[in-house]
Design a protein around this motif. Structure first.
Motif, mmCIF file in Angstrom:
data_model
loop_
_atom_site.group_PDB
_atom_site.id
_atom_site.type_symbol
_atom_site.label_atom_id
_atom_site.label_comp_id
_atom_site.label_asym_id
_atom_site.label_seq_id
_atom_site.Cartn_x
_atom_site.Cartn_y
_atom_site.Cartn_z
ATOM 1 N N ARG A 191 23.617 -1.617 12.249
ATOM 2 C CA ARG A 191 23.852 -0.280 10.109
ATOM 3 C C ARG A 191 21.900 -0.852 10.605
ATOM 4 O O ARG A 191 21.112 -0.175 10.290
ATOM 5 N N PHE A 192 22.036 -2.312 9.943
ATOM 6 C CA PHE A 192 21.030 -3.062 10.025
ATOM 7 C C PHE A 192 19.642 -2.762 11.234
ATOM 8 O O PHE A 192 18.252 -3.034 10.415
ATOM 9 N N GLU A 193 20.108 -3.602 12.123
ATOM 10 C CA GLU A 193 19.220 -2.952 13.561
ATOM 11 C C GLU A 193 18.658 -2.068 13.479
ATOM 12 O O GLU A 193 17.115 -1.187 13.860
ATOM 13 N N GLN A 194 18.908 -0.406 13.068
ATOM 14 C CA GLN A 194 18.379 1.186 12.913
ATOM 15 C C GLN A 194 18.217 0.851 11.759
ATOM 16 O O GLN A 194 17.176 1.585 12.052
ATOM 17 N N ALA A 195 18.470 0.509 10.610
ATOM 18 C CA ALA A 195 18.115 0.379 9.632
ATOM 19 C C ALA A 195 15.598 0.267 9.675
ATOM 20 O O ALA A 195 15.239 1.019 9.405
ATOM 21 N N MET A 196 16.390 -0.720 10.624
ATOM 22 C CA MET A 196 15.122 -1.644 10.569
ATOM 23 C C MET A 196 14.131 -1.528 11.442
ATOM 24 O O MET A 196 12.338 -1.057 11.498
ATOM 25 N N ALA A 197 14.460 -0.812 12.522
ATOM 26 C CA ALA A 197 13.966 0.663 13.851
ATOM 27 C C ALA A 197 13.429 1.394 13.309
ATOM 28 O O ALA A 197 12.108 1.886 13.076
ATOM 29 N N GLU A 198 13.842 1.484 11.851
ATOM 30 C CA GLU A 198 13.661 3.118 11.354
ATOM 31 C C GLU A 198 12.441 2.961 10.586
ATOM 32 O O GLU A 198 10.984 2.964 10.011
ATOM 33 N N THR A 199 13.020 1.450 9.455
ATOM 34 C CA THR A 199 11.295 0.950 8.789
ATOM 35 C C THR A 199 10.555 0.688 9.418
ATOM 36 O O THR A 199 9.166 0.899 8.810
ATOM 37 N N GLU A 200 10.248 -0.120 10.452
ATOM 38 C CA GLU A 200 9.208 -0.815 10.951
ATOM 39 C C GLU A 200 8.345 0.591 11.231
ATOM 40 O O GLU A 200 7.133 0.785 11.308
ATOM 41 N N THR A 201 8.886 1.245 11.998
ATOM 42 C CA THR A 201 8.064 3.052 12.222
ATOM 43 C C THR A 201 7.436 3.889 11.213
ATOM 44 O O THR A 201 6.422 3.884 11.217
ATOM 45 N N ALA A 202 8.034 3.722 9.893
ATOM 46 C CA ALA A 202 7.376 4.617 9.120
ATOM 47 C C ALA A 202 6.475 3.833 8.614
ATOM 48 O O ALA A 202 5.338 4.059 8.012
ATOM 49 N N ILE A 203 6.651 2.217 8.558
ATOM 50 C CA ILE A 203 6.052 1.174 7.978
ATOM 51 C C ILE A 203 4.222 1.521 8.771
ATOM 52 O O ILE A 203 3.138 1.362 8.032
ATOM 53 N N ASN A 204 4.484 1.231 10.281
ATOM 54 C CA ASN A 204 3.414 1.537 11.140
ATOM 55 C C ASN A 204 2.548 2.509 10.740
ATOM 56 O O ASN A 204 1.253 2.890 10.482
ATOM 57 N N GLN A 205 3.185 3.806 9.971
ATOM 58 C CA GLN A 205 2.452 4.963 10.331
ATOM 59 C C GLN A 205 1.950 4.966 9.210
ATOM 60 O O GLN A 205 0.884 5.444 9.074
ATOM 61 N N ARG A 206 2.765 4.669 7.961
ATOM 62 C CA ARG A 206 1.804 4.364 6.343
ATOM 63 C C ARG A 206 0.970 4.056 6.379
ATOM 64 O O ARG A 206 -0.393 4.335 5.125
ATOM 65 N N LEU A 207 0.140 2.285 7.536
ATOM 66 C CA LEU A 207 0.205 1.330 7.369
ATOM 67 C C LEU A 207 -1.416 2.248 8.077
ATOM 68 O O LEU A 207 -2.631 1.778 7.958
ATOM 69 N N ASP A 208 -1.959 2.916 8.489
ATOM 70 C CA ASP A 208 -2.810 3.242 9.520
ATOM 71 C C ASP A 208 -4.265 3.737 8.842
ATOM 72 O O ASP A 208 -4.910 3.148 8.810
ATOM 73 N N PRO A 209 -4.555 4.285 7.677
ATOM 74 C CA PRO A 209 -5.173 4.054 6.747
ATOM 75 C C PRO A 209 -5.833 3.393 6.396
ATOM 76 O O PRO A 209 -7.032 2.662 6.199
ATOM 77 N N ALA A 210 -4.985 2.493 6.470
ATOM 78 C CA ALA A 210 -5.274 0.541 6.010
ATOM 79 C C ALA A 210 -6.317 -0.528 7.138
ATOM 80 O O ALA A 210 -6.145 -2.054 6.415
ATOM 81 N N ARG A 211 -6.122 0.191 8.215
ATOM 82 C CA ARG A 211 -5.952 -1.128 9.321
ATOM 83 C C ARG A 211 -7.826 -0.670 10.015
ATOM 84 O O ARG A 211 -8.013 -2.453 9.995
ATOM 85 N N ASP A 212 -8.365 -0.746 8.890
ATOM 86 C CA ASP A 212 -10.622 -1.312 8.772
ATOM 87 C C ASP A 212 -10.489 -1.825 7.482
ATOM 88 O O ASP A 212 -11.191 -2.017 7.635
ATOM 89 N N ILE A 213 -9.391 -2.120 7.096
ATOM 90 C CA ILE A 213 -9.468 -2.900 5.778
ATOM 91 C C ILE A 213 -9.874 -4.418 6.000
ATOM 92 O O ILE A 213 -8.320 -4.672 6.607
ATOM 93 N N ASP A 214 -10.450 -5.703 5.201
ATOM 94 C CA ASP A 214 -10.162 -6.766 5.526
ATOM 95 C C ASP A 214 -9.102 -7.761 4.671
ATOM 96 O O ASP A 214 -10.194 -7.420 3.181
ATOM 97 N N LEU A 215 -8.467 -7.731 5.275
ATOM 98 C CA LEU A 215 -8.016 -8.572 3.652
ATOM 99 C C LEU A 215 -7.365 -9.647 3.802
ATOM 100 O O LEU A 215 -8.056 -10.886 4.823
#
Length: 316
Positions: free
Chosen positions: A183-207
Motif C-alpha cells: 500500500r505504501f509503495e503504491q501511495a508513494m508512486a502516486e504521490t511522487e507523480t502528483a508532486i512532480n506535476q504540482r512543482l512544475d510552476p516553480a522549476r525556474d525559482i531559485d531556492l
C-alpha cells in the motif's frame, strides 16, 4: 449477593491482568525522529506501540534524552534511527552491547556496529562513524548529507528495511506487513507523480535554504537550489560565506528562502535585510504532521506546499 460481588471482582481482576499482559506483549518500537516514526507507522500493524525520542522543536544533533525515553529503549523490540551522522547523541548508547542487536541504522542498512570502548570519551562525545554502507546509503563524512527521509525514493527503501526488520520479530503478522508495504509503495508512486506535476510552476525559482537538509528533496524533484545560508546549523557562518550567499540572492531569479521552525528566525532575517526575497517555512522533522498510516505521504505533500508558497499568487 456477597458471592456475586466477589465473583464480579475476580472477573474484573482477571480482565485487568489480561489487559496488562496484552499491553506488555505488544510490539514496542523506538524511533529517533518523527519522520522515521511516520515510516514505521505506514508499515507496522496497528497494535505496534511507537516511542519517538527527539521532541518537537529540538535538534537531533544534540538532544538530551529523558529517563522515560531511556526506559523505552530498554523495553524496545526494535530501534530505528538514521545513524551516527545524524543523531550524534545516540551513537555511543546504541553502539553498546545492550542495544546494538536491536538497533537498525536506516542510513547504513544494517545494525549499528559496536562502538570501541577505549576512546576515552564520555557518553555524550559521540562522533564515531560506522561503516558497512550499501549502495544507496552514504557516509556524511564523504560529502553526502544524512537527511535521507526527505528523498521519496530512499523513503521507499527505508520502508522496505523497516518491513524486513519488523517481520523478524516474534509477534510479527507478516500478512499485515506485506499488505502495508504494498500500500505504501503504491501511495508513494502516486504521490511522487502528483508532486512532480504540482512543482512544475516553480522549476525556474531559485531556492535558498537555511541549511542543507532540503537538498535531498530538491535534488529528487530537479528544483534549483542556489545557496545554503549555513553549512552547519549549530554554528554561525563566517562573514565570507554570508557575503557570497547575499550576492547570490541579489542575482537570483525570484529568490525564495526556505527556513525551518527549529532555528532562530532573527538570524536569517538580519542576513537578508533589504533584499527582495520571498520566505517560506518547511519542517524537516514533520512536527505538525498527524502520526497515522498516511502521515509520511502528508509530510511529502507539506514539503511541496512549502516550495509552492514561494510562487507569486497569480502563478500558484
Amino acid at each position: 449477593m456477597i458471592t456475586s460481588r466477589f465473583t464480579g471482582l475476580i472477573a474484573l481482576g482477571a480482565a485487568t491482568l489480561l489487559a496488562s499482559a496484552s499491553t506488555l506483549a505488544s510490539t514496542q518500537v523506538v524511533t529517533s525522529l518523527k519522520p522515521i516514526e511516520l515510516l514505521v507507522r505506514a508499515i507496522a500493524a496497528d497494535d505496534v506501540e511507537i516511542t519517538t525520542l527527539v521532541q518537537p522543536g529540538a535538534s537531533p544533533h544534540n538532544y538530551s534524552m529523558k529517563p522515560s525515553q531511556r526506559r523505552a529503549l530498554e523495553a524496545a523490540d526494535a530501534i530505528f534511527w538514521v545513524g551516527p551522522e545524524m543523531e550524534t547523541f545516540l551513537t555511543r548508547l546504541l553502539g553498546g552491547s545492550e542495544f546494538r542487536d536491536r538497533t537498525y541504522s536506516l542510513m547504513h542498512g544494517e545494525n549499528v556496529p559496536e562502538v570501541q570502548s577505549d576512546s576515552g570519551h564520555g557518553d555524550h562525545d559521540d562522533h564515531e562513524e560506522s561503516g558497512g554502507h550499501d549502495d544507496h546509503r552514504h557516509d556524511h563524512g564523504s560529502g553526502e548529507d544524512p537527511h535521507i527521509w526527505l528523498d521519496p525514493a530512499l523513503a521507499v527503501e527505508m520502508a522496505r528495511d523497516i518491513h524486513r526488520v519488523l517481520a523478524t520479530l516474534k509477534s510479527a503478522d507478516t500478512h499485515v506487513l506485506d499488505a502495508n508495504l504494498a500500500r505504501f509503495e503504491q501511495a508513494m508512486a502516486e504521490t511522487e507523480t502528483a508532486i512532480n506535476q504540482r512543482l512544475d510552476p516553480a522549476r525556474d525559482i531559485d531556492l535558498f535554504t537555511y541549511h542543507d537538509a532540503f537538498t535531498r528533496f530538491v535534488g529528487h524533484y530537479n528544483m534549483n537550489l542556489e545557496g545554503i545560508l549555513t553549512l552547519n546549523p549549530e554554528l554561525s557562518p563566517g562573514a565570507g560565506h554570508i557575503a557570497e550567499v547575499q550576492e547570490k540572492l541579489r542575482n537570483a531569479n525570484q529568490p525564495c528562502l526556505l527556513t525551518e521552525p527549529q532555528f532562530n528566525r532573527q538570524w536569517w532575517r538580519s542576513i537578508t535585510e533589504g533584499l527582495d526575497i520571498t520566505f517560506s517555512t518547511w519542517d524537516p522533522l514533520a512536527t505538525d504532521i498527524e502520526t497515522d498510516q498516511d502521515g509520511y505521504i502528508a509530510f511529502q505533500q507539506s514539503l511541496a506546499d512549502a516550495v509552492l508558497k514561494c510562487l507569486p499568487e497569480d502563478a500558484k
